[in-house]
Design an enzyme around this catalytic site. Structure first.
Site, short mmCIF file in Angstrom:
data_model
loop_
_atom_site.label_atom_id
_atom_site.label_comp_id
_atom_site.label_asym_id
_atom_site.label_seq_id
_atom_site.Cartn_x
_atom_site.Cartn_y
_atom_site.Cartn_z
CE LYS A 112 82.79 -35.93 71.63
NZ LYS A 112 82.57 -35.75 72.68
CE LYS A 194 88.34 -25.29 73.43
NZ LYS A 194 87.39 -25.53 74.00
CE LYS A 197 98.63 -33.42 75.61
NZ LYS A 197 97.92 -33.65 76.98
#
Ligand code: SF4
Length: 334
Positions: A112, A194, A197
């Site tokens: 991140k 994977k 969204k």
């Protein structure tokens, strides 16, 4: 006494079938075997930039999706994290016992922070809040995919650190164990990554049959099957065959294997057969979501019931933790 399970899910809006097959469908079964806590983790969500109205909508949609998928508020405790302030209180306590190096090593932090120019402390401390989420309910088990086992290891380290310091003779916090989720990782419609969204490669849990078909029709299959007469290998067809295994009956899955290997049908026939299985399973979910959306009080009531059940447990934990740590309790309780 029933063992206790804790699961968290981000308020990402409408569920997609990757969430459903990878986690939610499993929770629906677990709620009958375990004392189950399911938390929509909106405090985690605010570690990324967001618009308040959007977050509220996404939290609501997530609750609708979970209830429609079969989470039963009379069995499982379904609640929103920010409605139980003890999560952040315990997270602060755990911050004081978590080595900096442990957090630096977390893969999720590295991933991140690599994407952001300015890294906020919330991203760094995210796993501490995760540990607090789980340990607040003294959970024995956490359903996880194999890629999430590292987060749980940190929760065990934190439980151990706290126990050895404040409850050395009789460990207070159980060291939560992973309960591996049976369904494998669901590949997205691009066949590359994977289902997620943010990658735009999903099928929504509440999609209408026409919308599902629009997504299935162009999905890649075994490249060896250029024509209907070409023999194929279902194991080289990661999306369609995987979804057949999740949504179709065993006899249909066997039929798919034979028809693919022996070129008895084309990929479009195979996809139509998959669509039938998906529609059979997903239509009742979509219908329940429509009913819930027509009566929003049902959703508010379910979340209020969940947060009051969660708070009861959370307050007891915080009270006992503070007593053991020499921290005065708040007036009137924990
Ligand atoms: Fe995939 Fe079915 Fe085509 Fe075989 S027949 S390649 S399983 S879509």
């Amino acid at each position: 006494m029933m063992a206790r399970i804790f699961s968290g899910i981000q308020p990402s809006g409408e569920l997609h079938i990757g969430n459903y097959l990878g986690a939610v469908k499993n929770w629906v079964q677990l709620q009958h075997q375990f004392e189950t806590f399911i938390c929509i983790v909106n405090y985690h969500a605010i570690t990324a930039p967001y618009a308040p109205v959007d977050l509220e909508r996404r939290t609501h949609e997530m609750a609708v999706g979970l209830l429609a998928a079969g989470i039963d508020p009379s069995k499982a405790t379904l609640f929103v994290q920010s409605q139980v302030p003890e999560h952040t209180e315990l997270a602060w306590i755990f911050n004081t016992l978590t080595p900096f190096g442990e957090l630096e090593r977390q893969v999720a932090f590295k991933e991140k922070s690599a994407k952001q120019e300015q890294v906020m402390a919330g991203i760094f401390n995210y796993p501490v809040l995760q540990a607090a989420d789980i340990l607040l309910y003294l959970a024995d088990l956490v359903p996880v995919g194999e890629d999430q086992v590292q987060h749980l290891e940190l929760s065990r380290v934190i439980a151990r650190n706290w126990n050895s310091r404040f409850s050395p003779n009789a460990p207070y916090f159980p060291e939560p164990q992973p309960r591996l989720t049976p369904t494998r990782r669901i590949v997205g419609l691009d066949g590359q990554a994977k289902m997620s969204k943010s990658l735009g490669n999903t099928i929504g849990l509440l999609d209408e049959p026409d919308a599902i078909w629009e997504k299935l029709r162009p999905a890649p299959t075994d490249p060896a099957r250029q024509r209907k007469t070409d023999k194929g290998d279902p194991d080289k067809c990661p999306i369609i065959f995987q979804l057949h295994k999740a949504f179709s009956t065993d006899s249909t899955v066997r039929e798919v294997e034979t028809n693919c290997r022996e070129a008895k049908w084309g990929c479009i026939d195979c996809k139509k057969s998959l669509l039938a299985g998906m529609v059979a399973e997903l239509t009742p979910i979509r219908e329940r979501a429509t009913e819930l959306n027509a009566d929003p009080k049902k959703i508010t009531d379910a979340l209020e019931l969940g947060s009051s059940k969660a708070r009861k447990v959370a307050k007891t934990t915080i009270r006992e933790v503070k007593e053991k740590m020499g921290l005065p309790l708040a007036v009137g309780g924990a």
